[in-house]
Design a protein around this motif. Structure first.
Motif, PDB file in Angstrom:
ATOM      1  N   ARG A 151      -6.676   8.972  -3.988  1.00  0.00           N
ATOM      2  CA  ARG A 151      -6.382   7.549  -3.948  1.00  0.00           C
ATOM      3  C   ARG A 151      -5.063   7.276  -3.239  1.00  0.00           C
ATOM      4  NH1 ARG A 151      -8.092   4.932  -9.718  1.00  0.00           N
ATOM      5  NH2 ARG A 151      -7.212   3.109  -8.676  1.00  0.00           N
ATOM      6  N   GLY A 152      -4.075   8.142  -3.460  1.00  0.00           N
ATOM      7  CA  GLY A 152      -2.794   7.972  -2.806  1.00  0.00           C
ATOM      8  C   GLY A 152      -2.887   8.125  -1.301  1.00  0.00           C
ATOM      9  N   LEU A 153      -3.627   9.130  -0.855  1.00  0.00           N
ATOM     10  CA  LEU A 153      -3.787   9.341   0.586  1.00  0.00           C
ATOM     11  C   LEU A 153      -4.574   8.191   1.222  1.00  0.00           C
ATOM     12  CD1 LEU A 153      -4.513  13.186   0.657  1.00  0.00           C
ATOM     13  CD2 LEU A 153      -2.371  12.022   1.195  1.00  0.00           C
ATOM     14  N   ALA A 175       6.083   7.658   0.614  1.00  0.00           N
ATOM     15  CA  ALA A 175       4.712   8.099   0.343  1.00  0.00           C
ATOM     16  C   ALA A 175       4.312   9.209   1.305  1.00  0.00           C
ATOM     17  CB  ALA A 175       3.743   6.922   0.458  1.00  0.00           C
ATOM     18  N   SER A 176       4.765   9.132   2.551  1.00  0.00           N
ATOM     19  CA  SER A 176       4.468  10.183   3.530  1.00  0.00           C
ATOM     20  C   SER A 176       5.095  11.503   3.105  1.00  0.00           C
ATOM     21  CB  SER A 176       4.994   9.761   4.909  1.00  0.00           C
ATOM     22  OG  SER A 176       4.368   8.570   5.349  1.00  0.00           O
ATOM     23  N   LEU A 218      -2.184   5.339   1.549  1.00  0.00           N
ATOM     24  CA  LEU A 218      -1.256   5.608   2.649  1.00  0.00           C
ATOM     25  C   LEU A 218      -1.916   5.330   3.994  1.00  0.00           C
ATOM     26  CD1 LEU A 218       1.492   6.624   3.604  1.00  0.00           C
ATOM     27  CD2 LEU A 218       0.620   8.968   3.415  1.00  0.00           C
ATOM     28  N   ALA A 219      -3.191   5.664   4.121  1.00  0.00           N
ATOM     29  CA  ALA A 219      -3.904   5.420   5.373  1.00  0.00           C
ATOM     30  C   ALA A 219      -3.970   3.923   5.691  1.00  0.00           C
ATOM     31  CB  ALA A 219      -5.314   6.006   5.287  1.00  0.00           C
ATOM     32  N   ARG A 220      -4.003   3.079   4.653  1.00  0.00           N
ATOM     33  CA  ARG A 220      -4.052   1.630   4.886  1.00  0.00           C
ATOM     34  C   ARG A 220      -2.739   1.108   5.462  1.00  0.00           C
ATOM     35  NH1 ARG A 220      -6.102   1.794  -0.594  1.00  0.00           N
ATOM     36  NH2 ARG A 220      -8.369   1.967  -0.535  1.00  0.00           N
ATOM     37  N   ALA A 221      -1.662   1.854   5.255  1.00  0.00           N
ATOM     38  CA  ALA A 221      -0.349   1.438   5.765  1.00  0.00           C
ATOM     39  C   ALA A 221       0.035   2.208   7.024  1.00  0.00           C
ATOM     40  CB  ALA A 221       0.713   1.654   4.686  1.00  0.00           C
ATOM     41  N   GLU A 222      -0.897   2.955   7.575  1.00  0.00           N
ATOM     42  CA  GLU A 222      -0.617   3.834   8.706  1.00  0.00           C
ATOM     43  C   GLU A 222      -0.038   3.041   9.882  1.00  0.00           C
ATOM     44  OE1 GLU A 222      -2.831   7.787  10.399  1.00  0.00           O
ATOM     45  OE2 GLU A 222      -4.039   6.045   9.929  1.00  0.00           O
ATOM     46  N   HIS A 277       0.837  -1.204   0.000  1.00  0.00           N
ATOM     47  CA  HIS A 277       0.000   0.000   0.000  1.00  0.00           C
ATOM     48  C   HIS A 277       0.872   1.255   0.000  1.00  0.00           C
ATOM     49  CE1 HIS A 277      -3.618  -2.317   0.442  1.00  0.00           C
ATOM     50  NE2 HIS A 277      -3.180  -2.904   1.534  1.00  0.00           N
ATOM     51  N   GLY A 278       2.021   1.191   0.667  1.00  0.00           N
ATOM     52  CA  GLY A 278       2.927   2.331   0.651  1.00  0.00           C
ATOM     53  C   GLY A 278       3.435   2.634  -0.740  1.00  0.00           C
ATOM     54  N   LEU A 279       3.807   1.588  -1.488  1.00  0.00           N
ATOM     55  CA  LEU A 279       4.275   1.794  -2.857  1.00  0.00           C
ATOM     56  C   LEU A 279       3.165   2.350  -3.733  1.00  0.00           C
ATOM     57  CD1 LEU A 279       6.301   1.567  -5.150  1.00  0.00           C
ATOM     58  CD2 LEU A 279       5.611  -0.824  -5.433  1.00  0.00           C
ATOM     59  N   VAL A 280       1.967   1.781  -3.619  1.00  0.00           N
ATOM     60  CA  VAL A 280       0.842   2.287  -4.416  1.00  0.00           C
ATOM     61  C   VAL A 280       0.573   3.749  -4.072  1.00  0.00           C
ATOM     62  CG1 VAL A 280      -1.629   2.074  -4.863  1.00  0.00           C
ATOM     63  CG2 VAL A 280      -0.210   0.024  -4.730  1.00  0.00           C
ATOM     64  N   ALA A 281       0.584   4.083  -2.791  1.00  0.00           N
ATOM     65  CA  ALA A 281       0.372   5.476  -2.378  1.00  0.00           C
ATOM     66  C   ALA A 281       1.428   6.383  -2.982  1.00  0.00           C
ATOM     67  CB  ALA A 281       0.394   5.577  -0.850  1.00  0.00           C
TER      68      ALA A 281
END
Length: 426
Positions: A283-285, A302-303, A288-292, A242-246
């Protein structure tokens, strides 16, 4: 992923090509599980494509062309296994892998594991036994559905070179007897890192081309995003996926603003942020929330990208926060490139002298962004002559025509006291 594409069209050949691009990865993945060989799976898939090109113009396009291709491919695979006397053995293998499996019809089983098949294929094409170039080429070929010519044009290398990489990759997988399976737990982290690396390498080559006449190649970015989104669906429990996708969604959101009408580069501080793609940012944010709560290298990057995305104007960018993220990233995933980007962030947050001190400690030969960053920091310190020399060095190192022109313009602009220079993207 399990559904089939329903298509109606008056051009059967065009339909075949369109459906093939959509369905080819699914077909190759299913065949690879049946025959246990990536090269053979692709050959069978290509045979199926030829059959469709021969039959559909006369018989008409099937109502569900994707299902037709998959069924035809499976039957060819099963016929091959029967001729080779391997059919019963494959039935037994699938039975062992699926304890509750009752139906002995191998053909009926191939659709039941489409997601797992694709995940197995991704891990196979990105296997560490292959060179980086081979992993990239094989992944784009089998999972992206790109032709050898398309890959060659995307990377500006001769078509035979790409063909050789793909052929060697298949041979290596066969010679090393690499099983088409998910990695065991002890290897999972390393193997996933290889997959993520390949996808991000594809994205980066599209986002900032290393050579050629174009600074951005959106098609490669789109392909990497597609692969990343597939992987996120197949491995939703992995924060770094998820971080890479974000990271890719957030960076891709800037692409419409990264070049002018003539294709010339526009650096981050000078971009019209109204042209950033708000859907991709959202979509990116969300990704990113899924990898929080995790601190993997892609989540950290991504952050950083999210800090830029949330700033409506350049002066609203939280450079201190970005510098802090880079400091953690340098600890989690140390590299000279990370330190170079950290230098840019530190230069904005705490002054160019502190950023320059970081750059001066770097050893990163023949990387044009090193003198480019030094040039910007020196210019901001008023050391104009030194800055001009650094931009000239950057231009001499660059293999990308657009980037080279950018550095040449910045070197020339140092003679104009009214010119405001912009730092490279961080």
């Amino acid at each position: 992923m399990r559904g089939s594409v329903a298509v109606t069209a008056t051009d059967p050949r065009g339909v075949v090509e369109t459906v093939w691009r959509i369905e080819s990865a699914r077909i190759v993945a299913g065949l690879a599980r049946i025959v246990g060989d990536v090269g053979l799976a692709e050959e069978l898939a290509q045979d199926t494509l030829v059959i469709a090109l021969e039959q559909w113009p006369s018989s008409g396009v099937p109502d569900h062309p994707g299902s037709w291709l998959m069924a035809t491919a499976k039957h060819r695979a099963i016929d091959l296994l029967r001729r080779q006397g391997r059919y019963q053995r494959k039935l037994e293998e699938i039975g062992r892998a699926t304890p509750d499996w009752q139906d002995p019809d191998l053909a009926a089983q191939a659709d039941d594991y489409v997601g797992d098949d694709l995940l197995r294929l991704i891990f196979t094409t990105c296997h560490p036994v292959l060179s980086t170039e081979s992993r990239v080429a094989l992944t784009l070929r089998l999972l992206g559905g790109l032709t050898t010519d398309e890959i060659a044009r995307a990377y500006l290398v001769p078509e035979p070179t790409v063909g050789q990489r793909i052929t060697r990759a298949k041979r290596t997988l066969a010679d090393r007897k690499v099983a088409i399976e998910l990695p065991p737990p002890a290897e999972a982290a390393e193997r996933l890192a290889s997959v993520l690396e390949v996808i991000y390498l594809v994205f980066n080559e599209g986002y900032a081309a290393t050579a050629g006449d174009e600074w951005v190649r959106p098609a490669l970015c789109e392909e990497a995003l597609r692969l990343g989104r597939i992987l996120a669906q197949l491995a939703p429990q992995e924060p770094e996926v998820h971080g890479l996708v974000a990271l890719m969604e957030l960076q891709a959101s800037r692409i419409p603003a990264r070049t002018g009408p003539d294709g010339a580069p526009i650096l981050l501080p000078d971009q019209d942020r109204r042209r950033w793609d708000r859907l991709l940012i959202r979509r990116g944010l969300e990704a990113l929330a899924r990898a929080e709560g995790t601190l993997g290298p892609y989540v950290l990057q991504a952050s950083i990208a999210a800090c830029h995305a949330r700033a409506a104007r350049p002066e609203e960018t939280d450079w201190e926060r970005i510098a802090a993220f880079y400091e953690v990233l340098a600890y989690v995933s140390p590299s000279p490139v990370v330190q170079l980007n950290r230098a840019v962030a530190v230069g904005h947050a705490y002054g160019p002298a502190r950023g320059l001190a970081i750059v001066d400690d770097l050893v990163l030969p023949n990387y044009p962004l090193v003198p480019a960053v030094r040039g910007d920091l020196l210019a901001r310190l008023g050391r104009t002559a030194e800055a001009r020399t650094e931009f000239e060095r950057a231009a001499a190192m660059s293999r990308n025509a657009r980037e080279r022109s950018l550095f040449e313009d910045r070197a020339a602009a140092l003679g104009d006291p009214n010119t405001k220079l912009s730092p490279p993207d961080a």
